[in-house]
Design an enzyme around this catalytic site. Structure first.
Site, PDB file in Angstrom:
ATOM      1  N   GLY A  17       0.826  -1.214   0.000  1.00  0.00           N
ATOM      2  CA  GLY A  17       0.000   0.000   0.000  1.00  0.00           C
ATOM      3  C   GLY A  17       0.851   1.250   0.000  1.00  0.00           C
ATOM      4  N   SER A  18       0.418   2.230   0.727  1.00  0.00           N
ATOM      5  CA  SER A  18       1.053   3.535   0.668  1.00  0.00           C
ATOM      6  C   SER A  18       2.475   3.549   1.218  1.00  0.00           C
ATOM      7  CB  SER A  18       0.211   4.549   1.448  1.00  0.00           C
ATOM      8  OG  SER A  18      -1.074   4.635   0.869  1.00  0.00           O
ATOM      9  N   THR A  19       2.822   2.567   2.027  1.00  0.00           N
ATOM     10  CA  THR A  19       4.202   2.567   2.524  1.00  0.00           C
ATOM     11  C   THR A  19       5.179   2.408   1.377  1.00  0.00           C
ATOM     12  OG1 THR A  19       4.060   0.190   2.956  1.00  0.00           O
ATOM     13  CG2 THR A  19       3.606   1.651   4.796  1.00  0.00           C
ATOM     14  N   PHE A  20       4.677   1.852   0.248  1.00  0.00           N
ATOM     15  CA  PHE A  20       5.554   1.680  -0.906  1.00  0.00           C
ATOM     16  C   PHE A  20       5.895   3.029  -1.548  1.00  0.00           C
ATOM     17  CE2 PHE A  20       6.615   0.408  -5.287  1.00  0.00           C
ATOM     18  CZ  PHE A  20       7.563  -0.576  -5.014  1.00  0.00           C
ATOM     19  N   LYS A  21       5.162   4.063  -1.171  1.00  0.00           N
ATOM     20  CA  LYS A  21       5.415   5.383  -1.735  1.00  0.00           C
ATOM     21  C   LYS A  21       6.809   5.889  -1.384  1.00  0.00           C
ATOM     22  CE  LYS A  21       0.542   6.521  -1.941  1.00  0.00           C
ATOM     23  NZ  LYS A  21      -0.615   7.005  -1.154  1.00  0.00           N
TER      24      LYS A  21
END
Lengths: 485, 521
Positions: free
Chosen positions: A215-219
């Site tokens: 999810g957004s942690t991959f940003k």
């Protein structure tokens, strides 16, 4: 008659010679294959004839041995079994060994040739030296904080020391007591059946053997790729991104959870986790750049051993632009273990370097003499140092005033990134709450800990499931434990 | 000089002139025997202590008692030899003591694994009985040739002993035990010695006929009728024994009897043709039994495919476990008390005792044991070679062959060289009848070796002298053992006086002896 007695004597001598030759055949020539026969119980008997060496956390053993007086004499016991199960694994006389019990089996069982004082010593004495100990890198307090933070909810925590790659905490929940599998009686058999039938899969090591959509942690990865590629040069410049963002080549529109993402700067987009901005950044950076950076962080590496194997985290390398857009925000085929995401946070904290994670500090003989140490580990650059510096700034902003304020620790610099990963067909599944972060204490020269937390099962209301709400407090507890110790 | 001495002196003039050096005879070496016995006892006690140290880290509490018990037995046996068979081979008794002592150590060691079933104390009792029988035989049997008179008693006794177990219930598939008042005895064990005595006596008595007939056949015709007539009774006896054993399913012993018969027949006649016929018949019998008897058939299958049961998922059978034991021992062994031969399970203390030796003493220890047996056998044959009377020669060769064949059959069986047949390893295995019988065998070997190593003049005198009504005043009364024995005069006196006290009519024997190449010629 004399001649014939002599003949009889010669005949007897031939019989004797036949016996001696045959004995040599059995005891020397074929001994190896006989020893290795699966029906030969001597291997097991020797293996369990002495107490197994211990696995140490913070200088004290978390394992033990119990003398049963049976043929397979010593059985494994565990202190705080459920707490350390994802690290120790089990050592069962029936079901074998897993995790550190497996990876360190040679040392623990005493069969490792390194334990012998001289080469071939064991072959000569027919014995095996007492089992040695495996000293882990775990931080007892961090481990406990993570376990308590999950509080029985499905999820996992991985914490590493950014400057070295030492694994400080590895927790999977729900857990189980490996001690129930130790023996070879009906009790162990029942426990085995029960644990395998459990729908919550307590024996699954979610921290290293389960991959989740990050999810957004991959940003963090996407931002690093964009900065390294020069797609973004100024953190505060508008990114020229629409909201909602129509995925290239499709009619599907990507939206954000919150407002204010249209044309947001990278700093704002990171702070508020704008999907549209990062999807576009990923597409702008291109498949090659994204793949290179993801690889640099450790994605698509199926050979990570800490020393037991870690499930490979994946970033798909053959994508169209729409898929690339989704992959860049940690969806589509992008999957990561909690340990991998801790490595991502650690790379940011350590100036762009990714240290190979490891869990065993050293192995010792019984009594403490060191047999082998972890030694220098290979590290590789995931991003430019300047990029890492800027990412640290962005992550610190998230905790200071963005979605990750729950992770703030007074007196310490904390950087983080929340994530709420959707999964399931049509995103029907309950979202995973993610939080990755690092922390640097007041008097520390560099960040001391990087953590990744994932919580699988959410509360009743879907809207409440956010990385900031559920996962960040756990990460904070773990970071505090490390900073305080 | 006694009267007997003078008489003997005249008889032995020729021999003395022919080989004056032989007047002295071989050195007696009783001191060597005593030293070796002490060594054997110490080795056994060492083994006993090694077991305790390996298991509990302490010398076992019974070590002193064990050593004293074995030591006293060995010393008594030695005294009997010293007094009654002073010229006997000095190696026989120490080897027997060492083997028996090692057997006790191994059984004691296995007892530790099976707390509910202690066999070592019983074995010690039987060893005592065996040594008592040894002393009785050495003391009471003044000359082995006396046995010749009782050959038919022997054969009847042997057959009775062999048939007795049929009246008793089978144990583990074999009717070879009789149980009286809590003791179980295996009469077949005793029967083999009696049968050896009978074979020796019969073949010795009919040797001239056999030899003569043999020559005539070769010269004039191919007919073997005369031979068959002489051979008839003994073949009948042999077939009876083997037949009974097959009925009782004691195949190891029937194999032993077959081998014993063939070897003794060959030694007596030198006719390889009969051996070929015997082997042919035996092979036919073996094939038939192997086909028809499921018990034997499975043994042969096990031998050919020892790991078949593992591949079938049924775990290791006894032979496989035995092979695992030997393999685990390797070259130097795991050390006494540290092996796992108890995994063999049933019969680990009896038929499979060698596996424990192989595992815990290694190839080195196992080879040493084999060589000890080899020494025993070799000394038996050597006594046979040195003797002058055919009965003694045949008896010595027969007894040596019994030991050799038995060791080969059981050791070959447990190490996978030949199909397994249940038999007791001499001295080593648990089993009272076996220990007692083997002590009797050693006693007889001591007796014949005493005759064989007697100074030449005395031996010749003994062979030539008719049995006399002269009362046996006892040789010890005339000549105390000691350095004086080395002077020819005293030696002759002592020997002849002894010869006067016993001896058997052996006229045809003597002539035959003169034709055969003797030691001193």
């Amino acid at each position: 008659m004399t001649r014939h007695i002599r003949h009889a004597a010669v005949f007897s001598a031939l019989l004797l010679a036949a016996l001696l030759v045959n004995a040599a055949r059995v005891q020397l020539v074929q001994a190896g294959s006989y020893d290795d026969s699966p029906a030969n119980r001597r291997g097991s008997i020797a293996r369990y004839a002495q107490p197994r060496g211990d696995i140490l956390v913070g200088g004290t053993p978390v394992t033990g041995s119990r003398d049963t007086g049976e043929q397979l004499r010593y059985e494994r016991t565990y202190q705080d079994g459920p707490l350390y199960a994802p690290v120790t694994g089990f050592a069962s006389q029936v079901y074998g060994t897993t995790f550190l019990e497996h990876a360190g089996d040679g040392v623990l069982s005493g069969s490792d040739p390194m334990l012998a004082p001289f080469p071939l010593w064991n072959d000569v004495t027919h014995g095996r030296p007492p089992g040695g100990d495996v000293v882990t890198t775990l931080n007892r307090h961090a481990q406990w904080a993570a376990y308590e933070g999950l509080d029985g909810r499905k999820g996992a925590v991985a914490a590493v020391e950014p400057s070295t790659g030492r694994v400080l905490a590895l927790v999977s929940s729900p857990s189980y007591d490996p001690g129930v599998l130790s023996g070879n009686g009906a009790r162990a058999e029942r426990a085995w059946a029960r644990l395998n039938a459990d729908p919550d899969k307590p024996m699954l090591n979610r921290a290293v053997r389960q991959t989740y959509p990050p999810g957004s942690t991959f940003k963090v990865v996407t931002a690093a790729a964009a900065l390294d590629a020069g797609v973004v040069t100024d953190l505060d410049a508008p990114t020229d991104s629409p909201a909602p963002y129509r995925l290239p080549g499709t009619t599907t529109s990507l939206t954000n959870e919150g407002e204010g993402c249209e044309d947001a700067s990278l700093r704002e987009a990171f702070e508020w986790s704008c999907n549209t901005v990062f999807a576009k950044l990923g597409v702008d950076t291109g498949l090659a750049g994204m793949t290179r950076t993801a690889r640099g962080f450790g994605f698509n590496d199926d050979a990570v051993r800490i020393p037991f194997g870690v499930a490979p985290s994946t970033f798909d390398t053959s994508l169209d632009r729409a898929q690339l857009a989704l992959s860049s925000i940690g969806q589509y085929n992008t999957r990561a273990t909690p340990l991998q995401m801790a490595m991502v946070a650690a790379a940011v904290a350590d100036g762009g370097q990714v240290r190979t994670p490891y869990l065993v500090e050293r192995t010792t003989r019984r009594g403490g003499a060191t047999v082998a140490t972890a030694g220098p580990r290979p590290s590789r650059r995931a991003m430019l140092p300047s990029t890492a510096r800027r990412l640290r700034e962005l992550m610190a902003d998230v905790v200071r005033e963005g979605t990750g304020t729950n992770a703030a620790i007074p007196g310490a610099v904390v950087g983080g990134k929340t994530g709420t990963a959707q999964h399931g067909l049509g995103n029907a599944g309950i979202p995973y709450a993610w939080f990755v972060s690092w922390a640097q204490g007041e008097r520390d020269l560099e960040p001391k800990v990087a953590v990744a937390v994932v919580v699988e099962d959410g509360s009743a209301r879907r809207g409440d499931i956010t990385g900031g709400g559920m996962a960040a407090p756990i990460a904070r507890a773990v970071m505090e434990a490390v900073l305080d110790s | 000089m006694t009267k007997a001495g003078v008489r003997a002196g005249t008889d032995t003039t020729v021999a003395a002139a022919d080989a004056p050096a032989a007047m002295v005879g071989l050195p007696r070496r009783r001191g060597v025997e005593l030293s070796l016995i002490v060594l054997a006892v110490l080795l056994s006690v060492y083994g006993y202590c090694a077991v305790g140290l390996a298991r509990d880290g302490a010398v076992p509490p019974g070590a002193a008692g064990y050593g004293a018990g074995l030591g006293v037995l060995a010393l008594l046996a030695h005294l009997a030899v010293r007094l009654r068979a002073p010229c006997a081979d000095p190696l026989l008794l120490p080897v027997a003591v060492l083997l028996n002592g090692m057997g006790l150590v191994l059984i004691y060691r296995l007892d530790l694994e099976t707390p509910g079933d202690r066999a070592a104390p019983t074995q010690l009792v039987w060893s005592t009985v065996g040594v008592a029988l040894f002393i009785a035989v050495v003391t009471a049997l003044r000359d082995h040739r006396v046995l010749q008179r009782y050959s038919y008693v022997c054969v009847v006794a042997a057959l009775v002993l062999l048939t007795l177990p049929i009246l008793f219930p089978a144990v583990n598939g074999a009717r070879i035990w009789i149980r009286i008042a809590g003791f179980s005895i295996q009469p077949g064990e005793f029967a083999k010695v009696l049968l050896a005595v009978f074979f020796a006596a019969y073949l010795a008595a009919n040797r001239t006929a056999l030899t003569y007939a043999g020559r005539r056949i070769r010269r004039f015709s191919r007919m073997q009728l005369p031979t068959g007539r002489v051979l008839g009774p003994i073949v009948t006896i042999w077939l009876l024994s083997v037949g009974v054993l097959v009925l009782e399913r004691d195949l190891g012993t029937s194999l032993l009897f077959f081998g014993l018969f063939v070897v003794m027949l060959y030694v007596a006649t030198g006719r390889t043709g009969w051996i070929a016929v015997g082997l042919l018949l035996a092979s036919l019998g073996a094939v038939a039994v192997g086909r028809l008897e499921p018990h034997v058939h499975s043994r042969v299958e096990d031998w050919l495919h020892p790991f078949a049961s593992i591949e079938a998922g049924q775990g290791a059978n006894q032979l496989a476990q035995s092979l695992f034991s030997f393999a685990a021992g390797g070259a130097s062994g795991t050390g006494l008390g540290l092996g796992h031969s108890v995994l063999i399970g049933f019969a680990v203390k009896s038929d499979f005792i060698l596996a424990t030796a192989g595992e815990e003493l290694g190839l080195a220890g196992l080879s040493a044991l084999f060589l000890l047996y080899g020494l025993l056998v070799e000394r038996g044959y050597r006594a046979g070679l040195s003797l002058r009377d055919p009965f003694g020669r045949l008896l010595a060769a027969g007894l040596a062959s019994i030991v050799a064949l038995q060791v080969f059959v059981i050791a070959g069986g447990v190490t996978g060289l030949i199909p397994l047949t249940g038999m007791a390893m001499p001295f080593l295995a648990q089993g009272g009848s076996s220990v007692v019988t083997n002590w009797a065998i050693v006693a007889l070997l001591i007796r014949v070796s005493d005759s064989a190593r007697r100074p030449y003049d005395a031996r010749s005198a003994a062979a030539a002298t008719e049995p006399s009504a002269h009362p046996a005043t006892g040789p010890a009364a005339h000549t105390p053992a000691g350095p004086a024995a080395h002077t020819p005069g005293t030696s002759a006196a002592r020997a002849s006086s002894r010869a006067a006290g016993r001896g058997t009519p052996d006229e045809p024997v003597d002539t035959l002896v003169d034709k055969s190449p003797g030691r001193s010629r």
